[in-house]
Scaffold this motif. Structure first.
Motif, PDB file in Angstrom:
ATOM      1  N   ALA A   1     -11.226  37.947  16.512  1.00  0.00           N
ATOM      2  CA  ALA A   1      -9.567  38.164  16.410  1.00  0.00           C
ATOM      3  C   ALA A   1      -9.143  37.350  16.579  1.00  0.00           C
ATOM      4  CB  ALA A   1      -9.686  39.483  17.029  1.00  0.00           C
ATOM      5  N   PRO A   2      -9.378  35.988  18.188  1.00  0.00           N
ATOM      6  CA  PRO A   2      -8.893  35.845  18.872  1.00  0.00           C
ATOM      7  C   PRO A   2      -8.730  34.108  18.155  1.00  0.00           C
ATOM      8  CG  PRO A   2     -10.423  36.369  20.279  1.00  0.00           C
ATOM      9  CD  PRO A   2     -10.117  37.289  19.030  1.00  0.00           C
ATOM     10  N   LEU A   3      -9.151  34.070  17.011  1.00  0.00           N
ATOM     11  CA  LEU A   3      -9.284  32.694  16.460  1.00  0.00           C
ATOM     12  C   LEU A   3      -7.962  33.013  15.208  1.00  0.00           C
ATOM     13  CD1 LEU A   3     -13.263  32.230  15.712  1.00  0.00           C
ATOM     14  CD2 LEU A   3     -12.137  31.386  17.331  1.00  0.00           C
ATOM     15  N   ALA A   4      -7.577  33.765  14.852  1.00  0.00           N
ATOM     16  CA  ALA A   4      -6.622  33.856  14.144  1.00  0.00           C
ATOM     17  C   ALA A   4      -5.120  33.032  14.484  1.00  0.00           C
ATOM     18  CB  ALA A   4      -5.694  35.159  14.103  1.00  0.00           C
ATOM     19  N   GLN A   5      -4.859  33.717  16.432  1.00  0.00           N
ATOM     20  CA  GLN A   5      -4.512  32.847  16.744  1.00  0.00           C
ATOM     21  C   GLN A   5      -4.622  31.233  17.432  1.00  0.00           C
ATOM     22  OE1 GLN A   5      -1.498  35.025  18.574  1.00  0.00           O
ATOM     23  NE2 GLN A   5      -0.667  32.986  18.291  1.00  0.00           N
ATOM     24  N   GLU A   6      -5.235  31.095  17.793  1.00  0.00           N
ATOM     25  CA  GLU A   6      -5.906  30.038  17.543  1.00  0.00           C
ATOM     26  C   GLU A   6      -5.884  29.366  17.109  1.00  0.00           C
ATOM     27  OE1 GLU A   6      -9.960  29.230  19.793  1.00  0.00           O
ATOM     28  OE2 GLU A   6      -9.983  31.305  20.710  1.00  0.00           O
ATOM     29  N   ASP A   7      -6.315  29.257  15.392  1.00  0.00           N
ATOM     30  CA  ASP A   7      -6.173  28.392  14.180  1.00  0.00           C
ATOM     31  C   ASP A   7      -4.750  28.264  14.370  1.00  0.00           C
ATOM     32  OD1 ASP A   7      -6.961  27.858  11.496  1.00  0.00           O
ATOM     33  OD2 ASP A   7      -5.033  28.566  11.525  1.00  0.00           O
ATOM     34  N   VAL A   8      -3.357  29.177  14.454  1.00  0.00           N
ATOM     35  CA  VAL A   8      -2.217  29.005  14.418  1.00  0.00           C
ATOM     36  C   VAL A   8      -1.475  27.040  15.353  1.00  0.00           C
ATOM     37  CG1 VAL A   8       0.186  29.587  14.987  1.00  0.00           C
ATOM     38  CG2 VAL A   8      -1.724  31.260  13.925  1.00  0.00           C
ATOM     39  N   ALA A   9      -2.248  27.623  16.833  1.00  0.00           N
ATOM     40  CA  ALA A   9      -2.120  26.736  17.607  1.00  0.00           C
ATOM     41  C   ALA A   9      -2.822  25.729  17.095  1.00  0.00           C
ATOM     42  CB  ALA A   9      -2.486  27.062  19.136  1.00  0.00           C
ATOM     43  N   ALA A  10      -3.978  25.600  16.485  1.00  0.00           N
ATOM     44  CA  ALA A  10      -4.598  24.466  16.149  1.00  0.00           C
ATOM     45  C   ALA A  10      -3.812  22.987  15.233  1.00  0.00           C
ATOM     46  CB  ALA A  10      -5.831  24.823  15.752  1.00  0.00           C
ATOM     47  N   PHE A  11      -3.015  24.089  14.625  1.00  0.00           N
ATOM     48  CA  PHE A  11      -2.441  23.372  13.534  1.00  0.00           C
ATOM     49  C   PHE A  11      -0.903  22.789  13.557  1.00  0.00           C
ATOM     50  CE2 PHE A  11       0.902  23.562  10.393  1.00  0.00           C
ATOM     51  CZ  PHE A  11       0.179  23.259   8.736  1.00  0.00           C
ATOM     52  N   GLU A  12      -0.344  23.856  14.644  1.00  0.00           N
ATOM     53  CA  GLU A  12       0.710  23.433  15.138  1.00  0.00           C
ATOM     54  C   GLU A  12       0.170  22.403  15.987  1.00  0.00           C
ATOM     55  OE1 GLU A  12       1.935  26.708  17.522  1.00  0.00           O
ATOM     56  OE2 GLU A  12       3.058  27.082  15.370  1.00  0.00           O
ATOM     57  N   ALA A  13      -0.738  21.911  16.897  1.00  0.00           N
ATOM     58  CA  ALA A  13      -1.220  20.989  17.766  1.00  0.00           C
ATOM     59  C   ALA A  13      -1.050  19.398  16.815  1.00  0.00           C
ATOM     60  CB  ALA A  13      -2.380  21.158  18.585  1.00  0.00           C
ATOM     61  N   PHE A  14      -1.637  19.774  15.679  1.00  0.00           N
ATOM     62  CA  PHE A  14      -2.475  18.875  14.587  1.00  0.00           C
ATOM     63  C   PHE A  14      -0.955  17.968  13.886  1.00  0.00           C
ATOM     64  CE2 PHE A  14      -3.307  17.334  10.260  1.00  0.00           C
ATOM     65  CZ  PHE A  14      -4.196  16.156  10.726  1.00  0.00           C
ATOM     66  N   MET A  15      -0.208  19.140  13.354  1.00  0.00           N
ATOM     67  CA  MET A  15       0.936  18.696  13.288  1.00  0.00           C
ATOM     68  C   MET A  15       2.492  17.791  14.163  1.00  0.00           C
ATOM     69  SD  MET A  15       0.636  19.244  10.053  1.00  0.00           S
ATOM     70  CE  MET A  15       2.139  19.024   9.683  1.00  0.00           C
TER      71      MET A  15
ATOM     72  N   SER B   1      -4.767   7.985  18.786  1.00  0.00           N
ATOM     73  CA  SER B   1      -6.057   9.170  19.917  1.00  0.00           C
ATOM     74  C   SER B   1      -5.686  10.651  19.689  1.00  0.00           C
ATOM     75  CB  SER B   1      -6.111   8.520  21.196  1.00  0.00           C
ATOM     76  OG  SER B   1      -4.636   8.398  21.466  1.00  0.00           O
ATOM     77  N   ALA B   2      -4.020  11.604  19.552  1.00  0.00           N
ATOM     78  CA  ALA B   2      -3.645  12.054  19.623  1.00  0.00           C
ATOM     79  C   ALA B   2      -4.272  12.518  18.383  1.00  0.00           C
ATOM     80  CB  ALA B   2      -2.175  12.452  19.902  1.00  0.00           C
ATOM     81  N   ILE B   3      -3.980  12.494  17.083  1.00  0.00           N
ATOM     82  CA  ILE B   3      -4.657  12.708  16.179  1.00  0.00           C
ATOM     83  C   ILE B   3      -5.634  13.251  16.343  1.00  0.00           C
ATOM     84  CG2 ILE B   3      -4.620  12.167  13.419  1.00  0.00           C
ATOM     85  CD1 ILE B   3      -1.701  11.045  13.054  1.00  0.00           C
ATOM     86  N   HIS B   4      -6.598  12.098  16.371  1.00  0.00           N
ATOM     87  CA  HIS B   4      -8.453  12.722  16.725  1.00  0.00           C
ATOM     88  C   HIS B   4      -8.607  13.397  17.470  1.00  0.00           C
ATOM     89  CE1 HIS B   4      -8.479   8.757  14.306  1.00  0.00           C
ATOM     90  NE2 HIS B   4      -8.710   7.873  15.167  1.00  0.00           N
ATOM     91  N   ALA B   5      -7.838  14.022  18.765  1.00  0.00           N
ATOM     92  CA  ALA B   5      -7.596  15.165  19.289  1.00  0.00           C
ATOM     93  C   ALA B   5      -8.062  16.278  18.524  1.00  0.00           C
ATOM     94  CB  ALA B   5      -7.558  14.926  20.665  1.00  0.00           C
ATOM     95  N   ALA B   6      -6.505  16.565  18.138  1.00  0.00           N
ATOM     96  CA  ALA B   6      -6.200  17.387  17.386  1.00  0.00           C
ATOM     97  C   ALA B   6      -6.365  18.065  16.470  1.00  0.00           C
ATOM     98  CB  ALA B   6      -4.307  17.363  17.283  1.00  0.00           C
ATOM     99  N   ALA B   7      -7.358  16.929  15.251  1.00  0.00           N
ATOM    100  CA  ALA B   7      -8.375  17.028  14.481  1.00  0.00           C
ATOM    101  C   ALA B   7      -8.826  17.366  14.821  1.00  0.00           C
ATOM    102  CB  ALA B   7      -8.771  15.829  13.674  1.00  0.00           C
ATOM    103  N   GLU B   8     -10.194  17.641  16.359  1.00  0.00           N
ATOM    104  CA  GLU B   8     -11.808  18.209  16.587  1.00  0.00           C
ATOM    105  C   GLU B   8     -10.849  19.586  16.684  1.00  0.00           C
ATOM    106  OE1 GLU B   8     -12.918  16.765  19.664  1.00  0.00           O
ATOM    107  OE2 GLU B   8     -13.152  13.943  19.484  1.00  0.00           O
ATOM    108  N   THR B   9      -9.844  19.735  17.094  1.00  0.00           N
ATOM    109  CA  THR B   9      -9.883  21.380  17.230  1.00  0.00           C
ATOM    110  C   THR B   9      -9.442  21.942  15.916  1.00  0.00           C
ATOM    111  OG1 THR B   9      -8.733  20.982  19.712  1.00  0.00           O
ATOM    112  CG2 THR B   9      -8.386  23.198  18.647  1.00  0.00           C
ATOM    113  N   ALA B  10      -8.554  21.021  15.186  1.00  0.00           N
ATOM    114  CA  ALA B  10      -8.419  21.732  13.745  1.00  0.00           C
ATOM    115  C   ALA B  10      -9.083  21.834  12.832  1.00  0.00           C
ATOM    116  CB  ALA B  10      -7.158  20.973  13.288  1.00  0.00           C
ATOM    117  N   VAL B  11     -10.827  20.908  13.504  1.00  0.00           N
ATOM    118  CA  VAL B  11     -12.286  21.132  12.594  1.00  0.00           C
ATOM    119  C   VAL B  11     -12.906  22.099  13.032  1.00  0.00           C
ATOM    120  CG1 VAL B  11     -14.521  20.309  12.367  1.00  0.00           C
ATOM    121  CG2 VAL B  11     -12.372  19.138  11.524  1.00  0.00           C
ATOM    122  N   GLU B  12     -12.396  22.504  14.775  1.00  0.00           N
ATOM    123  CA  GLU B  12     -13.513  23.672  15.450  1.00  0.00           C
ATOM    124  C   GLU B  12     -12.705  25.090  14.946  1.00  0.00           C
ATOM    125  OE1 GLU B  12     -14.428  24.744  20.407  1.00  0.00           O
ATOM    126  OE2 GLU B  12     -12.389  22.977  19.536  1.00  0.00           O
TER     127      GLU B  12
END
Length: 219
Positions: A78-92, A106-117
């Motif tokens: 369940a919490p991964l729905a909210q985490e996905d929203v946050a990950a995408f917003e950080a990536f963008m 470096s910010a894009i690479h770090a955000a991409a890690e979460t956007a994949v994780e």
């Protein structure tokens, strides 16, 4: 979700289904990752329905163990729905930084890690849910098999939907090794999920299969 929902700190799961649906239709977020989580959680709920109602009729320790496992998976998903929203917003936000900004890459690479994780975790939990559903097959009474099979198909579809985010974001990871690792994990999850769904579907087509008249009588 309306603008009020997008700007509202209330967790995604506490909004109405209609609000969630409408926001998905009109706004950038929630996207396919969050929708995949919601779909998987609802699919798992259908499997748990079959276990709970069967347990109400004839309680057994093995069935209760499966109920407990499924409930734990549902809570972890369940919490991964909210985490996905946050990950995408950080990536963008990282992608949107000034291209002259030295820290942008470096910010894009770090955000991409979460956007994949996050989608990777989603897919892993979906795989675990499919494995649990396979184990649950013999413990679900025949009149609830259609619910469990529908749940398994939702979980499977959600897993593949989550993997689309890995496809989309892995290319922004900071190293070839990280990209290859993400794609290898993605391929393994897809193959194992397909095999699990085939086994579940084949089992549901056996003696415990619900006939059309039985299914209709349940509404």
């Amino acid at each position: 979700m309306s603008d009020s929902m997008l700007n509202n700190p209330v967790p995604l799961w506490e909004h109405s289904l209609g609000d969630f649906r409408d926001t998905v239709a009109r706004e950038p977020m929630p996207g396919c990752g969050a929708v995949a989580v919601v779909s998987a959680d609802l699919g798992l709920a259908l499997v748990l329905k079959g276990l709970h109602l069967s347990q109400d009729h004839n309680a057994t320790a093995p069935r209760q163990a499966l109920i407990d496992k499924g409930a734990s998976l549902k809570q972890r998903l369940a919490p991964l729905a909210q985490e996905d929203v946050a990950a995408f917003e950080a990536f963008m936000a990282a992608v949107g930084r000034d291209k002259e900004d030295e820290g942008r890459n470096s910010a894009i690479h770090a955000a991409a890690e979460t956007a994949v994780e996050v989608p990777l975790k989603t897919a892993q939990l979906c795989e675990a849910a499919l494995a649990m559903t396979q184990q649950a097959g013999e413990h679900i009474e025949h009149q609830f098999v259609s619910d469990a099979l529908a749940g398994a198909r939702l979980i499977h579809a959600a897993l593949h939907s989550a993997l689309l985010n890995i496809d989309a974001n892995a290319g922004q990871l900071g190293s070839v090794t990280a990209r290859d690792r993400a794609r290898l994990s993605r391929d393994g999850l897809a193959q194992r999920a397909d095999a699990l769904l085939t086994t579940i579907t084949d089992s549901a087509g056996g003696p415990g299969r619900v006939s059309g008249s039985e299914s209709a009588s349940r509404g």
